[in-house]
Design a protein around this motif. Sequence first.
Motif, short mmCIF file in Angstrom:
data_model
loop_
_atom_site.label_atom_id
_atom_site.label_comp_id
_atom_site.label_asym_id
_atom_site.label_seq_id
_atom_site.Cartn_x
_atom_site.Cartn_y
_atom_site.Cartn_z
N UNK A 179 -8.27 36.25 -4.38
CA UNK A 179 -9.60 36.76 -4.05
C UNK A 179 -10.67 36.01 -4.84
N UNK A 182 -11.03 32.52 -3.53
CA UNK A 182 -11.71 32.52 -2.23
C UNK A 182 -13.20 32.77 -2.42
N UNK A 183 -13.54 33.63 -3.38
CA UNK A 183 -14.95 33.88 -3.65
C UNK A 183 -15.65 32.62 -4.14
N UNK B 42 -11.06 44.14 -3.59
CA UNK B 42 -11.56 42.96 -4.32
C UNK B 42 -11.63 41.77 -3.38
N UNK B 43 -10.62 41.59 -2.54
CA UNK B 43 -10.64 40.47 -1.61
C UNK B 43 -11.85 40.58 -0.68
N UNK B 46 -15.10 39.92 -2.73
CA UNK B 46 -15.26 38.56 -3.19
C UNK B 46 -15.64 37.63 -2.04
N UNK B 47 -15.20 37.97 -0.82
CA UNK B 47 -15.53 37.12 0.33
C UNK B 47 -16.97 37.34 0.76
N UNK B 66 -17.16 36.94 8.08
CA UNK B 66 -16.00 36.08 7.84
C UNK B 66 -14.73 36.84 8.24
N UNK B 68 -11.60 35.89 7.95
CA UNK B 68 -10.40 35.56 7.19
C UNK B 68 -9.98 36.67 6.21
N UNK B 69 -10.93 37.25 5.42
CA UNK B 69 -10.49 38.31 4.50
C UNK B 69 -9.81 39.47 5.22
#
Lengths: 495, 112
Positions: A179, A182-183, B42-43, B46-47, B66, B68-69
């Motif tokens: 994560x 990716x961020x 979190x993923x 964060x994206x 997006x 993808x996440x």
Amino acid sequence: MSNIIVLPILIPVLAGSLLILLVKKHRIQRFMSGLSAIATLVASLFLAVYIYTNDGIAALELGTWPAPFGIVMVADLLSVTVVVVTSLVGVCCLFFAFRTMHRERERYYFHPLFFFLITGVNGAALTGDLFNLFVFFEVMLLSSYALIVIGGTKFQLRESFKYTIINIFASMLFLAGIAYLYGITGTLNMAHIAERLDGLDEAGALPVVAIVFFIVFAMKGALFPLYFWLPRAYYGAPIAITALFGGLLTKVGVYAIIRTYTLIFTQDVAFTHHFLILLIAGFTMLLGVLGAVSSFDLKKILAYHIISQLGYIVIGIGLFTPLAMAGTIFYYFHHIFVKTSLLLFSGVVERITGTTDLKKTGGILKTHPSLAWLFLIPALSIAGIPPLSGFFGKFALVLESLQEASYLIAFVAMFVGLLTLFSMLKIFINAFWGEQKHTNKQAQTPIMDVLAPVLPLVFLTIIIGVGAQWSFGFSMEIAEQLLDPSIYIDSVLKE
Amino acid sequence: MEYLIFIAIGVLFSVGTYLLLCRSLLKVIGGFMVISHAVHMLILTMAGLNTGSAPLVDLSGSDSTDPLPHAVILTAIVIGFGLTSFLIVLAYRTYKAHKTDDLEKLRGADNE
């Protein structure tokens, strides 16, 4: 033609699925299982030859989605070699399991789980996508959770719960690391990440992300201080499974460290490589071998040696020079051959005497000389006696750490080598020399059928040692390819 | 909005860590489940929490979120589901074999 990259993943996953259906049919299951393992080996050899003769690297875009958007499979020299060795170790352990595995255990989906494990290891080696790496790790680990508890003895249940929890926690950290990355970069393709991070002046949050990934892989690869789960978890399982794990599972963690720390996290080499990894490597070697010296059980000594040898493998990544990386690669493969064969031999000792406690064994040399002398070869090899393979790996690593003025790590490496020799001799003296402690009936146990599957591994440790000119040259080629990330990036992104 | 979710993630992580350190087998599994939710959030965060349209391909190229996440989290949820069910069965078998769910009592003897 690069479609053949998926073969080493496809064959085991199909075989595994098919074997679930055949689980009741004992003979057909074994036949299919052996056949598929050999087919995987042949396919990986074919892939390795193809890659070696075609520029040394090839990428496959799955579903023909262009590179940063779709998932890619990348086969470079390191990953194909890992795949070949994995398949080979798989074949040896499987045929060993045929002769030693309890029928009851085999009935509880040993064969399908075995093939899913091979799928995971091969997939982790061949994938070029960070999230896909996580998925293949999970494929491998889920089957390992089930394999390590197969049989369900009290000891196994108790230890595998801890093993499972620690690995699941590591997987969650892995996801958190993904994560963060990716961020920062906005992509999951490893080549694309490397390209976007290349030329970054400010490292920023990257060292933190690098450490998160290092903790994850160190937990899976059993490095200091996260190795505590290994000796007991590996102790309970049947020996064919322990040998498979000892040879392959922890090495996948180390493979992931090699891949990410040569491709992605190269911004702050002075801190992450020269300081962090070298420090961890030293402690891993030392504490692992001390554990081995203090144990008095054959299987436990060998399990502790897995840890200390992992320290050696990691030194080269810490030094981060071509020769040191070549030493790491060489040691990596040497270790897989030697450790798997030693663990399988300890299984043969257990088959003869019914125990692995060194206080209750002795005199096997008289009754089973072939086992004793075969055991001695990998035992000397792991201790680093020339001309066997362990010597050349250690030689390169120690030489390079002296040249790089890391005297302390060179000293620790040599000291640990001495203790390794000591504990190997302890095994040899207590198990093979001395008074015969097993009964005359046990002395009649035939062992040729269980020794045969281990022979290729013993043969290989001699071959890559005696033919070091060739095998070390090959490691050098792999190392040079790894240390030039642009080869990997260009081949994936086709620029 | 991001800060709020980050605080929520922090709370979930600390609760999960507390549960992981508990002595009861089931609470440990609960800890893992809570942490996995924290990681999924979190993923997503964060994206970047976009407010664009749904990521359907109409080739207009206008700002969509997006995708993808979402794909990543979905995969992670499925894996987490498999792991949880395996863990629960393992904990049950361990409990049946050892007649206790206290991890302190599952340390094992010293002389093994």
